[in-house]
Design a protein around this motif. Structure first.
Motif, PDB file in Angstrom:
ATOM      1  N   UNK A 118      48.259  45.204  37.005  1.00 19.88           N
ATOM      2  CA  UNK A 118      47.682  45.060  35.659  1.00 19.88           C
ATOM      3  C   UNK A 118      46.432  44.193  35.705  1.00 19.88           C
ATOM      4  N   UNK A 119      46.487  43.139  36.504  1.00 19.22           N
ATOM      5  CA  UNK A 119      45.334  42.243  36.620  1.00 19.22           C
ATOM      6  C   UNK A 119      44.139  42.960  37.250  1.00 19.22           C
ATOM      7  N   UNK A 120      44.383  43.752  38.277  1.00 20.95           N
ATOM      8  CA  UNK A 120      43.303  44.496  38.934  1.00 20.95           C
ATOM      9  C   UNK A 120      42.685  45.478  37.957  1.00 20.95           C
ATOM     10  N   UNK A 121      43.515  46.178  37.189  1.00 20.76           N
ATOM     11  CA  UNK A 121      42.999  47.125  36.197  1.00 20.76           C
ATOM     12  C   UNK A 121      42.179  46.398  35.130  1.00 20.76           C
ATOM     13  N   UNK A 122      42.634  45.225  34.725  1.00 19.15           N
ATOM     14  CA  UNK A 122      41.911  44.439  33.731  1.00 19.15           C
ATOM     15  C   UNK A 122      40.529  44.043  34.265  1.00 19.15           C
ATOM     16  N   UNK A 123      40.481  43.624  35.522  1.00 12.62           N
ATOM     17  CA  UNK A 123      39.198  43.259  36.132  1.00 12.62           C
ATOM     18  C   UNK A 123      38.250  44.452  36.127  1.00 12.62           C
ATOM     19  N   UNK A 124      38.747  45.614  36.542  1.00 11.60           N
ATOM     20  CA  UNK A 124      37.901  46.806  36.608  1.00 11.60           C
ATOM     21  C   UNK A 124      37.334  47.170  35.239  1.00 11.60           C
ATOM     22  N   UNK A 125      38.136  46.991  34.191  1.00  8.45           N
ATOM     23  CA  UNK A 125      37.710  47.341  32.841  1.00  8.45           C
ATOM     24  C   UNK A 125      36.671  46.381  32.285  1.00  8.45           C
ATOM     25  N   UNK A 126      36.564  45.186  32.894  1.00  6.31           N
ATOM     26  CA  UNK A 126      35.668  44.163  32.354  1.00  6.31           C
ATOM     27  C   UNK A 126      34.619  43.697  33.357  1.00  6.31           C
ATOM     28  N   UNK A 127      34.349  44.488  34.380  1.00  4.94           N
ATOM     29  CA  UNK A 127      33.363  44.083  35.380  1.00  4.94           C
ATOM     30  C   UNK A 127      31.982  43.870  34.782  1.00  4.94           C
ATOM     31  N   UNK A 128      31.646  44.618  33.747  1.00  3.68           N
ATOM     32  CA  UNK A 128      30.326  44.494  33.137  1.00  3.68           C
ATOM     33  C   UNK A 128      30.365  43.666  31.850  1.00  3.68           C
ATOM     34  N   UNK A 129      31.398  42.858  31.717  1.00  5.16           N
ATOM     35  CA  UNK A 129      31.506  41.990  30.550  1.00  5.16           C
ATOM     36  C   UNK A 129      31.931  40.596  30.973  1.00  5.16           C
ATOM     37  N   UNK A 130      32.416  39.838  30.007  1.00  4.51           N
ATOM     38  CA  UNK A 130      32.860  38.481  30.273  1.00  4.51           C
ATOM     39  C   UNK A 130      34.221  38.492  30.967  1.00  4.51           C
ATOM     40  N   UNK A 131      34.354  37.705  32.028  1.00  3.19           N
ATOM     41  CA  UNK A 131      35.608  37.630  32.772  1.00  3.19           C
ATOM     42  C   UNK A 131      35.846  36.189  33.205  1.00  3.19           C
ATOM     43  N   UNK A 132      37.009  35.673  32.924  1.00  2.00           N
ATOM     44  CA  UNK A 132      37.369  34.345  33.401  1.00  2.00           C
ATOM     45  C   UNK A 132      38.723  34.427  34.094  1.00  2.00           C
TER      46      UNK A 132
END
Length: 285
Positions: A6-20
């Motif tokens: 789930x975390x990996x999918x979340x990262x992929x969905x937000x690579x071009x946005x804000x991520x912390x």
């Protein structure tokens, strides 16, 4: 593993946005501290280091495919505060500036940082040593057959070995006990490479027709052991290569040196059954 996925999918969905780190841990449903420790143990790198390298890979893919993109826009979308910082990180990763990369229409090869998947994590835990040993080698003379490959044609390497196998006996100066798969680096910006299926020799006095003689200079190598899984050697090896170039090397404090890297096959590997293990030598400085 489901939380990790789930975390990996979340990262992929937000690579071009804000991520912390907090956002990613929350998506996994665990504490930030626990997630950070678990991620490093499973992936072999920090969470935000993974994010950074995935963003650089995405940026390289975009720039290589579209020469009209503004580098500043790509830099900002990749989480960098300035084009200068992006350029420094990009060149360190891919050995070319973003502008050079875009003009030449390059694409990521060894330095690609692909999305993590559960099968890759399992492969790292079961089929390879995640931390290398280090060896200083002497000069190695080899004779064998060579061909040029790139990312689209490297699946043809097993055919090179198949052609070389019946001819090994022609090499009169052969030193018994092992064989080498040697990769000679191409020019900067070129994603092709010369691969040589070879045997070690004592001299170059007689080189059979259609074969090549090369010398691997003395050097310091990071040595990884790859244990064969259920796939073919070529397919099984790709996940190990991906980890070495995409994860271990960027986090190691070492740099790749532009001398040949090679596979060493000895008595631990059975080429007929495809079972056993062999070593990968990665030149570092």
């Amino acid at each position: 593993m489901q939380r990790f996925a789930r975390a990996i999918d979340f990262i992929e969905e937000h690579l071009e946005g804000s991520l912390s780190l907090d956002d990613i841990a929350s998506a996994a449903g665990v504490s930030t501290y626990h997630f950070a420790r678990s991620f490093r143990a499973l992936a072999g790198e920090s969470v935000m280091g993974y994010v950074r390298r995935r963003r650089l890979t995405l940026a390289a893919e975009q720039l290589g495919a579209n020469r009209t993109l503004r580098i500043l826009d790509v830099a900002l979308a990749s989480g960098f505060e300035s084009q200068e910082a992006f350029t420094r990180a990009f060149k360190k990763r891919f050995e070319l500036t973003p502008g050079q990369w875009q003009r030449e229409g390059r694409r990521p090869t060894h330095a690609r940082h692909s999305k993590l998947d559960l099968s890759l994590i399992a492969h790292r835990q079961e089929n390879m040593t995640m931390e290398p040993t280090f060896k200083d080698t002497d000069e190695i003379k080899v004779i064998g057959v060579m061909a040029n490959f790139n990312e689209d044609t490297k699946h043809g390497i097993p055919e090179l070995w198949a052609a070389f196998g019946p001819r090994m006996g022609e090499v009169k100066a052969r030193l018994e006990g092992c064989t080498y798969g040697v990769c000679f680096p191409a020019a900067l910006g070129d994603d092709s490479f010369d691969y040589m299926a070879a045997v070690p020799v004592s001299n170059f006095d007689e080189v059979p027709d259609g074969m090549t003689a090369r010398t691997i200079p003395p050097h310091r190598y990071a040595v990884f052991t790859h244990k064969m899984g259920s796939d073919t050697i070529h397919n099984d090896l790709q996940k190990t290569v991906q980890y070495i170039w995409g994860t271990w090397l960027p986090n190691s404090g070492y740099e790749h040196d532009r001398v040949p890297d090679f596979e060493l096959y000895d008595e631990r590997m059975n080429p007929e059954t495809g079972e056993g293990e062999f070593d990968l030598y990665i030149p570092v400085k």
